[in-house]
Structure formats: C-alpha cells, structure tokens
Design an enzyme around this catalytic site. Structure first.
Site, PDB file in Angstrom:
ATOM      1  N   LYS A  64      -2.173   3.835  13.400  1.00 62.10           N
ATOM      2  CA  LYS A  64      -3.405   4.605  13.205  1.00 62.10           C
ATOM      3  C   LYS A  64      -4.412   3.722  12.465  1.00 62.10           C
ATOM      4  O   LYS A  64      -4.284   3.478  11.277  1.00 62.10           O
ATOM      5  CB  LYS A  64      -3.166   5.885  12.391  1.00 62.10           C
ATOM      6  CG  LYS A  64      -4.385   6.813  12.505  1.00 62.10           C
ATOM      7  CD  LYS A  64      -4.721   7.586  11.259  1.00 62.10           C
ATOM      8  CE  LYS A  64      -5.495   6.841  10.222  1.00 62.10           C
ATOM      9  NZ  LYS A  64      -6.906   6.505  10.555  1.00 62.10           N
TER      10      LYS A  64
ATOM     11  N   CYS B 254      -9.838  -7.141  -0.210  1.00 59.38           N
ATOM     12  CA  CYS B 254      -9.044  -6.835  -1.409  1.00 59.38           C
ATOM     13  C   CYS B 254      -8.775  -8.100  -2.211  1.00 59.38           C
ATOM     14  O   CYS B 254      -8.429  -8.033  -3.382  1.00 59.38           O
ATOM     15  CB  CYS B 254      -7.757  -6.107  -1.045  1.00 59.38           C
ATOM     16  SG  CYS B 254      -6.879  -6.888   0.292  1.00 59.38           S
TER      17      CYS B 254
ATOM     18  N   GLU C 161     -12.166  -1.615  -8.627  1.00 60.92           N
ATOM     19  CA  GLU C 161     -12.523  -2.339  -7.415  1.00 60.92           C
ATOM     20  C   GLU C 161     -13.761  -1.680  -6.794  1.00 60.92           C
ATOM     21  O   GLU C 161     -13.768  -0.481  -6.536  1.00 60.92           O
ATOM     22  CB  GLU C 161     -11.372  -2.285  -6.414  1.00 60.92           C
ATOM     23  CG  GLU C 161     -11.672  -3.085  -5.160  1.00 60.92           C
ATOM     24  CD  GLU C 161     -10.508  -3.099  -4.179  1.00 60.92           C
ATOM     25  OE1 GLU C 161     -10.018  -2.015  -3.836  1.00 60.92           O
ATOM     26  OE2 GLU C 161     -10.112  -4.200  -3.765  1.00 60.92           O
TER      27      GLU C 161
HETATM   28  P1  ADP Z   1     -10.840   2.841   2.388  1.00 65.86           P
HETATM   29  O1  ADP Z   1     -11.430   3.371   1.138  1.00 65.86           O
HETATM   30  O2  ADP Z   1     -10.730   1.373   2.482  1.00 65.86           O
HETATM   31  O3  ADP Z   1     -11.371   3.491   3.636  1.00 65.86           O
HETATM   32  P2  ADP Z   1      -8.526   4.491   2.670  1.00 65.86           P
HETATM   33  O4  ADP Z   1      -7.268   4.402   1.871  1.00 65.86           O
HETATM   34  O5  ADP Z   1      -9.336   5.728   2.560  1.00 65.86           O
HETATM   35  O6  ADP Z   1      -9.313   3.215   2.272  1.00 65.86           O
HETATM   36  O7  ADP Z   1      -8.226   4.252   4.208  1.00 65.86           O
HETATM   37  C1  ADP Z   1      -7.278   3.327   4.679  1.00 65.86           C
HETATM   38  C2  ADP Z   1      -6.557   3.921   5.861  1.00 65.86           C
HETATM   39  O8  ADP Z   1      -5.859   5.090   5.407  1.00 65.86           O
HETATM   40  C3  ADP Z   1      -7.468   4.421   6.980  1.00 65.86           C
HETATM   41  O9  ADP Z   1      -6.819   4.246   8.224  1.00 65.86           O
HETATM   42  C4  ADP Z   1      -7.610   5.885   6.675  1.00 65.86           C
HETATM   43  O10 ADP Z   1      -7.913   6.641   7.819  1.00 65.86           O
HETATM   44  C5  ADP Z   1      -6.227   6.211   6.177  1.00 65.86           C
HETATM   45  N1  ADP Z   1      -6.161   7.408   5.308  1.00 65.86           N
HETATM   46  C6  ADP Z   1      -7.131   7.961   4.553  1.00 65.86           C
HETATM   47  N2  ADP Z   1      -6.683   9.066   3.927  1.00 65.86           N
HETATM   48  C7  ADP Z   1      -5.379   9.203   4.277  1.00 65.86           C
HETATM   49  C8  ADP Z   1      -4.347  10.145   3.951  1.00 65.86           C
HETATM   50  N3  ADP Z   1      -4.569  11.149   3.123  1.00 65.86           N
HETATM   51  N4  ADP Z   1      -3.135   9.971   4.498  1.00 65.86           N
HETATM   52  C9  ADP Z   1      -2.881   8.942   5.325  1.00 65.86           C
HETATM   53  N5  ADP Z   1      -3.807   8.027   5.678  1.00 65.86           N
HETATM   54  C10 ADP Z   1      -5.037   8.143   5.160  1.00 65.86           C
END
Ligand code: ADP
Length: 475
Positions: free
Chosen positions: A172, A281, A377
């Site tokens: 995903k 990162c 960050e």
């Molecule tokens: P960023 O702030 O870099 O977007 P995220 O951690 O929000 O970092 O996103 C990184 C990945 O995790 C993306 O693919 C996002 O869709 C996914 N993601 C965001 N929220 C969730 C969640 N609650 N559970 C699983 N995956 C998530």
C-alpha cells in the site's frame, strides 16, 4: 484523464472510488485518478498473496533471481520515463528522480543475487553422532506500507527482498504518490511474476493501511513513515505477535568541526538540508558548527543558499523542487513561525508562474538544541544552525535528540572522524558527506525513535524477510 487501478492476483482491478493525484509544481496539472479503496479490496489481495505463497516460496532461487533481474532491467530501461512521473507527482528534481529510479533498479538487481544466497549453517552438534545446522525460510505474506518521499525506492527496497526470499507481497503506497508504485506494478507484471505474488492496493492510510495492518492473513508488516503511525502499527503487531519493521523520523546532526574544509562543509550542508526539498528522513536538519568557524561558515552557507534555484521539479536548472503538498507546506510555515525572532533566513513563499507549493530554503540560526525546531522532525527545506563551544560540545549536541538515524561530521582530522564514527549515537555515520545518500547494498536504519525492528537493505534485509529454522539430525 487517465485512471489507474489496483493490481490484484495479476489483474488490474477497478476500485469503488478514485482520487486525483496532483503535481505539486503545478496544481492545475492532474496526473490521473487513483484508487481510494476501502478495506474490501484487501481480502482479494491478501488471499491472492496467500494462495501464491506455497508455489512461490518453493520455486528454485534461480527462478526468483531471474524474475528480479527482469524487474531490475524493466525499471532501468524506463528510468527517464519513471523519473519524469516521480518528479511530477512528488516534486523532487528530475535528476534526483531519475537517480531514485535507477537506485530502485539497482536494488532489484542486488536482491536478484541475494535470492541465491539464502544461506544456512552446518555445525557439529555437542551431542555425539548428531549433526546440526540452520536454514532460512520465507516469512509468508508481507504487508508493506510506504511513504511519499521515495515513492519508488522505498517500495523497491521492501518488495525486492521480500520476493527474493520467497515471500509474497501486498503493497500500500502513500496516497500522494501512487503513480510510481503503479508503474512498478506494471513492470513487475511485464516481468512475468506469477499472479498473486505481488499485489498493489491504493487508498488512505488511516483506512486501507490500518486495515492491512489488522488483516489476520498477513504474516509481517514493513513500514516507513511517521513515528505517530509507526507506534500504532507496532501496537497492532504486538497484539498479534506479528513481526513489524518500522523506519520513522530523524533529526540528523551534521557537525562542522573547526578544521573542516569549508567547501566540503557547505556542500554537505546544502545537499543534506535542502536537496529533495529536505523531505528525507536522513536530511541534515541540525547543522552544528564549532564557534571558531561559525561566522565564516554561515557567510558561505548564505551565499550558497542564494544561488539555489527553486522551481518546477522538471524544469532544467531547478535545484529545489516544491514542497509535496499544501499540508506539508503549512507545517513548514508553522515551524518557521515558532522560531525565535530574527533567527529565520529564507523560508519565503514563492509565487512562480505555475501555482505550486514553493518555499525557499531556510535556516534558523543561533537556535538552541532544545528549541522545538531543533527537536522535532519538520520534513521540509529547513535546518537549525546551532553553535557549539568545542568538538565535545558539538558531539553531545549531536547525540542529544530523541532520534538516531544518520549523523555526519565534516573534518580534515582522521582522529576526529574516527572518534565521531565511534561515539555518534546513530544507525549511520557519515564523514565529509551529507547525512542523506546511501548505497543499496549496505544496511539502512537507525536507533532510538528512528527505527524499530530489523534493519533494512543489504544483507540485513534477510533478518526481517526470512525466518531461521534450526535442524538436528541423527543420521
Ligand atoms: P507522512 O507524514 O510521511 O505522510 P504517514 O505515517 O502518515 O507519514 O504515512 C506513511 C504511510 O502510512 C502512507 O502510506 C500512509 O497512507 C500510511 N498510513 C497513514 N496512516 C496510517 C494508519 N493509521 N495505519 C496504517 N497506515 C497508515
């Protein structure tokens, strides 16, 4: 406008709902419509991956090696085109984007070779007449969740070892950058991977990512993204006793020692802090400068910053592309607004011909290491410049952070370089190099709040993507 679909069991499968993928260099440019799938798509994808597992994990490693090599060739053969897609959807410059695609190809090539090196051990048992040893086996179905900032390299560096070692995959990707992952799925398909071995599902993290992590039929989860989401995924993994690998944030120090070569130091700071719009990162977001060299370094840094061109990611001559989206741009501005009065240099919103998320690179000078802009960050083209009294002071500032991904020093002294490499509390340590920029055949990962679980890439990848079976036999 083109529509792109999920890839499940070797087929492109339409979704119930779609969302636009917007070019951050020009918000009027819509790249296409990409699935905004709900959890329903997962049952098909995960069960395809489960069904494909027995035969894929039992293939000759030569078959897997050959397929990975074909994927590598597919990526490298389309590096220009994929680089263009990547720059268009993510906003890093075209040379950076082509570089990332090339790296993704090299990662598949490296793991093509690794497929043939799933080594075990053979040892004499302590018991008379007994032979012992171990071998490595695949883990099963791997859920992979990836961020937007390396939209092809990170999917590659998780998918390639997963496949090489005989696992199957449900990927995903991030909502902001589905086009690169979608192109990767096409290349994997064209390479002839059996249906179900690799599946791609696209949708919102909080819905689809969360459902993937909770899916009972996945055997392990590899994630790169924010610490906030990483913690949630670790908790889900702990609940199910499922292996989880997390790569999260950084607040990486770059120490400029008093004896540094200033040309190298300024180059490392500029590249480390601002290239890829600081959205890495491993970005050098804390530049720690010894007092005796501080003014001279800053003067040179200002001059170098003023020569950087911020612009459309795909325009020739652009050094710094746009910020990835409006929300990240606002986050950057919010942090700049928190900086002590008079300390921000740069960080202006730029009005260019096209409507994009353009921000000039910024430094926050003479800020303390305890200020919020030095602790958290930011993930933008923004670096704190912190004054240190001595090398020892600089080292202790460098290590005084909740993160521990990468650390760097610029120095002409071999003994300082070696001392820093030993004492820096980080997973990766660079000398006379930016904190960002790594090779595909070496381990990647950090300490403290930056990483959790087994290291990625290089020969560390097998620690997560295989499981060890110990064998005893009385012949
Ligand atoms: P960023 O702030 O870099 O977007 P995220 O951690 O929000 O970092 O996103 C990184 C990945 O995790 C993306 O693919 C996002 O869709 C996914 N993601 C965001 N929220 C969730 C969640 N609650 N559970 C699983 N995956 C998530």
């Amino acid at each position: 406008m083109p529509s792109f679909h999920n890839y499940v069991n070797g087929l492109r499968v339409p979704a119930d709902d779609y969302q636009e993928n917007i070019n951050p260099s020009d918000t009027a440019d819509v790249i296409g419509l990409f699935p905004r799938s709900g959890p329903a798509v997962l049952d098909g994808a995960v069960s395809a991956a489960q069904s494909a597992l027995p035969s894929w994990s039992a293939t000759s490693p030569q078959v897997r090696a050959d397929l990975l090599e074909r994927i590598a060739a597919g990526i490298l053969g389309r590096a220009q085109e994929l680089g263009d897609i990547l720059a268009r959807e993510e906003g890093k410059t075209l040379p950076e984007a082509i570089g990332e695609v090339t790296r993704a190809g090299h990662i598949f090539r490296f793991f093509s070779g690794e497929a043939l090196r799933m080594s075990g051990q053979r040892l004499d048992s302590t018991r008379e007449g007994v032979r012992a040893g171990s071998l490595r086996e695949p883990v099963g179905v791997i859920g992979i969740i990836t961020p937007w900032n390396f939209p092809i390299a990170i999917p590659a560096w998780k998918t390639a070892p997963a496949l090489a070692y005989g696992n199957t995959v449900v990927l995903k990707p991030a909502e902001l950058t589905p086009a690169s992952a979608s192109a990767l799925a096409d290349i994997i398909h064209d390479a002839g991977l059996p249906p179900g071995v690799f599946n791609l599902v696209m949708g919102q993290g909080s819905v689809l990512g969360d459902a993937l992590a909770h899916h009972e039929q996945i055997d392990a989860l590899s994630f790169t993204g924010s610490e906030r989401v990483g913690k949630q995924l670790a908790a889900i993994g702990a609940q199910r006793l499922m292996p989880v690998q997390l790569e999260m944030g950084g607040k990486n120090p770059l120490v400029i020692a008093a004896d540094a070569d200033l040309d190298i130091a300024v180059d490392c700071a500029i590249q480390g802090a601002f290239y890829s719009t600081g959205q890495r990162c491993t970005a050098s977001s804390r530049i720690i400068v010894e007092r005796t060299i501080y003014d001279r370094f800053l003067e040179r840094l200002h001059a170098a910053m003023s020569s950087l061109t911020v612009g459309d990611a795909r325009a020739p001559g652009t050094n710094i592309g746009p910020v990835v989206d409006r929300r990240q741009l606002q986050t950057n501005l919010d942090y700049l607004a928190m900086a002590p009065a008079g300390s921000v240099h740069g960080g202006e919103l730029l009005e260019l011909e096209a409507d994009g998320f353009y921000l000039s690179p910024a430094i926050i000078t003479d800020v303390t290491n305890s200020h919020v802009t030095s602790r958290e960050e930011i993930f933008g083209p923004i670096a704190s410049v912190i004054r240190a009294e001595s090398y020892e002071d600089a080292l202790s500032i460098a290590n005084d952070t909740p993160f521990g991904l990468s650390a760097g020093i610029c120095t002409t002294s071999l003994s300082l370089a070696e001392d820093f490499q030993r004492r820096a509390d980080a997973g990766m340590v660079m000398v006379n190099l930016p904190t960002a920029g790594v090779d595909p055949h070496l381990s990647f990962g950090g300490r403290k709040r930056s990483s959790y679980g087994a290291r990625e890439q290089g020969d560390s990848a097998k620690d997560f993507f295989t499981q060890v079976k110990t064998l005893y036999v009385r012949p």
